[in-house]
Design a protein around this motif. Structure first.
Motif, PDB file in Angstrom:
ATOM      1  N   GLY A  12      -0.069  -7.662   0.504  1.00 37.10           N
ATOM      2  CA  GLY A  12      -1.084  -6.888   1.214  1.00 37.10           C
ATOM      3  C   GLY A  12      -0.705  -6.483   2.614  1.00 37.10           C
ATOM      4  O   GLY A  12      -1.574  -6.257   3.462  1.00 37.10           O
ATOM      5  N   GLY A  13       0.601  -6.366   2.891  1.00 38.98           N
ATOM      6  CA  GLY A  13       1.044  -5.834   4.172  1.00 38.98           C
ATOM      7  C   GLY A  13       0.932  -4.320   4.180  1.00 38.98           C
ATOM      8  O   GLY A  13       0.370  -3.706   3.261  1.00 38.98           O
ATOM      9  N   PRO A  14       1.468  -3.654   5.214  1.00 38.09           N
ATOM     10  CA  PRO A  14       1.357  -2.194   5.290  1.00 38.09           C
ATOM     11  C   PRO A  14       1.915  -1.467   4.070  1.00 38.09           C
ATOM     12  O   PRO A  14       1.301  -0.498   3.604  1.00 38.09           O
ATOM     13  CB  PRO A  14       2.159  -1.851   6.553  1.00 38.09           C
ATOM     14  N   ALA A  15       3.058  -1.910   3.533  1.00 41.75           N
ATOM     15  CA  ALA A  15       3.632  -1.236   2.368  1.00 41.75           C
ATOM     16  C   ALA A  15       2.715  -1.362   1.156  1.00 41.75           C
ATOM     17  O   ALA A  15       2.469  -0.389   0.430  1.00 41.75           O
ATOM     18  CB  ALA A  15       5.015  -1.800   2.058  1.00 41.75           C
ATOM     19  N   GLY A  16       2.196  -2.578   0.912  1.00 44.34           N
ATOM     20  CA  GLY A  16       1.311  -2.787  -0.229  1.00 44.34           C
ATOM     21  C   GLY A  16       0.016  -2.024  -0.097  1.00 44.34           C
ATOM     22  O   GLY A  16      -0.482  -1.437  -1.079  1.00 44.34           O
ATOM     23  N   LEU A  17      -0.561  -2.005   1.094  1.00 48.43           N
ATOM     24  CA  LEU A  17      -1.807  -1.268   1.304  1.00 48.43           C
ATOM     25  C   LEU A  17      -1.575   0.234   1.151  1.00 48.43           C
ATOM     26  O   LEU A  17      -2.421   0.948   0.588  1.00 48.43           O
ATOM     27  CB  LEU A  17      -2.367  -1.576   2.693  1.00 48.43           C
ATOM     28  N   ALA A  18      -0.431   0.732   1.648  1.00 52.73           N
ATOM     29  CA  ALA A  18      -0.124   2.156   1.474  1.00 52.73           C
ATOM     30  C   ALA A  18      -0.001   2.503  -0.005  1.00 52.73           C
ATOM     31  O   ALA A  18      -0.510   3.537  -0.460  1.00 52.73           O
ATOM     32  CB  ALA A  18       1.173   2.499   2.209  1.00 52.73           C
ATOM     33  N   ALA A  19       0.672   1.636  -0.776  1.00 50.85           N
ATOM     34  CA  ALA A  19       0.798   1.871  -2.213  1.00 50.85           C
ATOM     35  C   ALA A  19      -0.565   1.873  -2.892  1.00 50.85           C
ATOM     36  O   ALA A  19      -0.842   2.700  -3.771  1.00 50.85           O
ATOM     37  CB  ALA A  19       1.701   0.809  -2.833  1.00 50.85           C
ATOM     38  N   ALA A  20      -1.433   0.955  -2.479  1.00 51.25           N
ATOM     39  CA  ALA A  20      -2.776   0.867  -3.069  1.00 51.25           C
ATOM     40  C   ALA A  20      -3.594   2.106  -2.748  1.00 51.25           C
ATOM     41  O   ALA A  20      -4.272   2.671  -3.622  1.00 51.25           O
ATOM     42  CB  ALA A  20      -3.480  -0.386  -2.558  1.00 51.25           C
ATOM     43  N   ILE A  21      -3.548   2.546  -1.509  1.00 53.44           N
ATOM     44  CA  ILE A  21      -4.311   3.729  -1.096  1.00 53.44           C
ATOM     45  C   ILE A  21      -3.827   4.961  -1.838  1.00 53.44           C
ATOM     46  O   ILE A  21      -4.628   5.776  -2.334  1.00 53.44           O
ATOM     47  CB  ILE A  21      -4.188   3.925   0.435  1.00 53.44           C
ATOM     48  N   ALA A  22      -2.498   5.120  -1.932  1.00 55.52           N
ATOM     49  CA  ALA A  22      -1.943   6.288  -2.603  1.00 55.52           C
ATOM     50  C   ALA A  22      -2.251   6.271  -4.103  1.00 55.52           C
ATOM     51  O   ALA A  22      -2.570   7.311  -4.692  1.00 55.52           O
ATOM     52  CB  ALA A  22      -0.429   6.352  -2.372  1.00 55.52           C
ATOM     53  N   ALA A  23      -2.179   5.096  -4.735  1.00 53.68           N
ATOM     54  CA  ALA A  23      -2.479   4.993  -6.166  1.00 53.68           C
ATOM     55  C   ALA A  23      -3.958   5.239  -6.428  1.00 53.68           C
ATOM     56  O   ALA A  23      -4.340   5.871  -7.432  1.00 53.68           O
ATOM     57  CB  ALA A  23      -2.069   3.623  -6.691  1.00 53.68           C
ATOM     58  N   ARG A  24      -4.810   4.763  -5.527  1.00 48.17           N
ATOM     59  CA  ARG A  24      -6.247   4.993  -5.683  1.00 48.17           C
ATOM     60  C   ARG A  24      -6.571   6.485  -5.600  1.00 48.17           C
ATOM     61  O   ARG A  24      -7.457   6.979  -6.314  1.00 48.17           O
ATOM     62  CB  ARG A  24      -6.999   4.234  -4.587  1.00 48.17           C
ATOM     63  N   ALA A  25      -5.829   7.204  -4.744  1.00 47.92           N
ATOM     64  CA  ALA A  25      -6.034   8.644  -4.620  1.00 47.92           C
ATOM     65  C   ALA A  25      -5.674   9.381  -5.914  1.00 47.92           C
ATOM     66  O   ALA A  25      -6.155  10.501  -6.142  1.00 47.92           O
ATOM     67  CB  ALA A  25      -5.203   9.195  -3.461  1.00 47.92           C
ATOM     68  N   LYS A  26      -4.847   8.751  -6.746  1.00 47.85           N
ATOM     69  CA  LYS A  26      -4.498   9.333  -8.050  1.00 47.85           C
ATOM     70  C   LYS A  26      -5.490   8.933  -9.131  1.00 47.85           C
ATOM     71  O   LYS A  26      -5.309   9.285 -10.306  1.00 47.85           O
ATOM     72  CB  LYS A  26      -3.091   8.888  -8.454  1.00 47.85           C
ATOM     73  N   GLY A  27      -6.525   8.196  -8.759  1.00 46.17           N
ATOM     74  CA  GLY A  27      -7.575   7.842  -9.710  1.00 46.17           C
ATOM     75  C   GLY A  27      -7.423   6.497 -10.382  1.00 46.17           C
ATOM     76  O   GLY A  27      -8.231   6.143 -11.247  1.00 46.17           O
ATOM     77  N   PHE A  28      -6.431   5.706  -9.977  1.00 42.53           N
ATOM     78  CA  PHE A  28      -6.223   4.399 -10.593  1.00 42.53           C
ATOM     79  C   PHE A  28      -7.199   3.363 -10.050  1.00 42.53           C
ATOM     80  O   PHE A  28      -7.593   3.418  -8.872  1.00 42.53           O
ATOM     81  CB  PHE A  28      -4.792   3.900 -10.342  1.00 42.53           C
ATOM     82  N   ASP A  29      -7.561   2.425 -10.884  1.00 43.37           N
ATOM     83  CA  ASP A  29      -8.259   1.211 -10.456  1.00 43.37           C
ATOM     84  C   ASP A  29      -7.201   0.292  -9.863  1.00 43.37           C
ATOM     85  O   ASP A  29      -6.241  -0.073 -10.559  1.00 43.37           O
ATOM     86  CB  ASP A  29      -8.953   0.569 -11.660  1.00 43.37           C
ATOM     87  N   VAL A  30      -7.330  -0.088  -8.591  1.00 48.73           N
ATOM     88  CA  VAL A  30      -6.260  -0.793  -7.881  1.00 48.73           C
ATOM     89  C   VAL A  30      -6.762  -2.114  -7.311  1.00 48.73           C
ATOM     90  O   VAL A  30      -7.830  -2.168  -6.694  1.00 48.73           O
ATOM     91  CB  VAL A  30      -5.688   0.072  -6.735  1.00 48.73           C
ATOM     92  N   THR A  31      -5.946  -3.153  -7.497  1.00 48.18           N
ATOM     93  CA  THR A  31      -6.215  -4.459  -6.892  1.00 48.18           C
ATOM     94  C   THR A  31      -4.991  -4.894  -6.091  1.00 48.18           C
ATOM     95  O   THR A  31      -3.848  -4.751  -6.550  1.00 48.18           O
ATOM     96  CB  THR A  31      -6.520  -5.515  -7.969  1.00 48.18           C
ATOM     97  N   VAL A  32      -5.228  -5.400  -4.883  1.00 44.13           N
ATOM     98  CA  VAL A  32      -4.167  -5.953  -4.036  1.00 44.13           C
ATOM     99  C   VAL A  32      -4.373  -7.455  -3.939  1.00 44.13           C
ATOM    100  O   VAL A  32      -5.484  -7.922  -3.676  1.00 44.13           O
ATOM    101  CB  VAL A  32      -4.194  -5.333  -2.629  1.00 44.13           C
ATOM    102  N   ALA A  33      -3.307  -8.230  -4.149  1.00 43.69           N
ATOM    103  CA  ALA A  33      -3.372  -9.687  -4.032  1.00 43.69           C
ATOM    104  C   ALA A  33      -2.355 -10.166  -3.009  1.00 43.69           C
ATOM    105  O   ALA A  33      -1.194  -9.745  -3.031  1.00 43.69           O
ATOM    106  CB  ALA A  33      -3.109 -10.349  -5.376  1.00 43.69           C
ATOM    107  N   ASP A  34      -2.784 -11.048  -2.120  1.00 47.62           N
ATOM    108  CA  ASP A  34      -1.896 -11.600  -1.095  1.00 47.62           C
ATOM    109  C   ASP A  34      -2.319 -13.028  -0.795  1.00 47.62           C
ATOM    110  O   ASP A  34      -3.519 -13.321  -0.724  1.00 47.62           O
ATOM    111  CB  ASP A  34      -1.938 -10.755   0.179  1.00 47.62           C
ATOM    112  N   GLY A  35      -1.334 -13.897  -0.592  1.00 50.74           N
ATOM    113  CA  GLY A  35      -1.636 -15.295  -0.303  1.00 50.74           C
ATOM    114  C   GLY A  35      -2.148 -15.528   1.100  1.00 50.74           C
ATOM    115  O   GLY A  35      -2.693 -16.596   1.391  1.00 50.74           O
ATOM    116  N   ALA A  36      -1.993 -14.544   1.994  1.00 49.64           N
ATOM    117  CA  ALA A  36      -2.473 -14.655   3.375  1.00 49.64           C
ATOM    118  C   ALA A  36      -3.838 -13.987   3.491  1.00 49.64           C
ATOM    119  O   ALA A  36      -4.419 -13.530   2.512  1.00 49.64           O
ATOM    120  CB  ALA A  36      -1.472 -14.011   4.319  1.00 49.64           C
TER     121      ALA A  36
END
Length: 368
Positions: A12-36
């Motif tokens: 869930g760092g900047p790279a993971g959040l960017a990937a999640a935001i971009a994938a969500r914009a394509k209509g995907f259901d997105v979940t981010v998991a991070d131990g922190a």
């Protein structure tokens, strides 16, 4: 049977959040998991180059004036020479990593991304991943878990073309910035990056090949900088990190793709790591939309080409002092050439102009 989602982002760092935001914009259901849990910090120079700000804007992440401090260019300094160049038609921005992470978390929440903090991923399973003791099945899995990526190891994508490690230390100081540029101070064994963050705070980051070197040990190499900071009050504890130059043969396998430092990385000297991650996120989302991760492999290689080349060139300046002195003399004597090279570093130039700039730079080096 475990829960089923469209895209699972591990990290869930900047790279993971960017990937999640971009994938969500394509209509995907997105979940981010991070131990922190947020805000997630990292020892870095905290200077966003113009291309990074543009990529954030494409992701819908707005950086406001109150979030940090504008800087207009780059200033190289060593014991004998100083050279400065202004960004072409844009500005950079100094912002604390924790502030940037908070802004990206807010954007992900606005987009409808599910965020699972304090939720470590302990392994991959057939068609999914194990989050704590729960299996989550996903159509696509994105590994965004950094330089020491476990996802990369679990998928046997660890085969590397090259690998070089350096070490970073970062600390903030309460002092009025003396420059409106991001400064890079070159010493015999290290570089120090100074980034203005506000009217009364700066970020100072030390990068070297010595894992034991700390900021207070390095001041003898940078007496001019040490003079500016002699009476400055630290506003954070010193924090360490590792910066790695790494290139992977492949960045996907099956339904798993890697992004950010997990997928290969450039040295911090380029200040391009975040921009590269954000561009990768946009390219990966497009590939997920078409269902063809091979397109992401192609785009990933293309995106990494320019930052990787610049990383190698700048690391030559670190490794060979005679080369560095010649380069800095050349840049100091030809400010216009320095600005052209900076534009090339940012990708703001045509191939024809880049070739002409390269030839001119090579000639100036020969005659410097």
């Amino acid at each position: 049977m475990g829960e089923r989602i469209g895209v699972l982002v591990i990290g869930g760092g900047p790279a993971g959040l960017a990937a999640a935001i971009a994938a969500r914009a394509k209509g995907f259901d997105v979940t981010v998991a991070d131990g922190a849990k947020p805000p997630i910090d990292k020892a870095c120079g905290e200077g966003l180059l113009p291309g990074t700000i543009a990529a954030l804007s494409e992701l819908g992440v707005g950086i406001c004036p109150g979030d940090g401090q504008v800087f207009r260019g780059v200033h190289f300094v060593d014991a004998a020479t100083s050279a400065e160049a202004t960004f072409p038609g844009a500005t950079g921005f100094g912002v604390r990593r924790t502030v940037l992470h908070h802004k990206m978390v807010e954007r992900a929440q606005e987009c409808g991304v599910t965020l699972l903090w304090n939720t470590p991923t302990v392994g991959l399973s057939t068609g999914g991943a194990i989050l704590g003791g729960k299996v989550v099945n996903a159509k696509w899995i994105i590994g965004a878990d950094g330089i020491h990526s476990r996802v990369r190891r679990w998928t046997s994508l660890n085969t590397k073309r090259q690998r070089e490690i350096r070490y970073a230390q970062r600390q903030h100081f309460r002092v009025k910035p003396w420059t409106d540029c991001m400064e890079i101070h070159w010493g015999k064994n290290a570089q120090v990056y100074v980034t203005p963050l506000s009217d009364d705070e700066i970020c100072v980051a030390l990068v070297s090949r010595d894992p034991r070197l700390r900021l207070h040990d390095a001041w003898s190499e940078f007496p001019w900088l040490a003079g500016h900071l002699r009476h400055a009050r630290p506003s954070s504890a010193e924090r360490g990190a590792v910066t790695v130059t790494r290139s992977l043969l492949r960045v996907y396998k099956g339904n798993v793709a890697l992004i950010g430092d997990a997928s290969g990385s450039v040295d911090a000297v380029t200040a391009e790591g975040l921009c590269l991650s954000f561009r990768q996120a946009i390219a990966l989302a497009s590939a997920l939309g078409s269902g063809k991760l091979e397109n992401y492999q192609r785009d990933h290689r293309r995106l990494a080409r320019r930052p990787s080349t610049m990383s190698r060139l700048l690391l030559l300046m670190d490794r060979y002092p005679s080369v560095r002195k010649r380069v800095l003399r050349c840049l100091a004597g030809e400010p216009e050439l320095f600005e052209r090279l900076l534009a090339a570093h940012l990708g703001e130039t045509s191939p024809k102009s880049l070739a002409a700039t390269g030839l001119r730079f090579g000639w100036q080096l020969l005659t410097a």
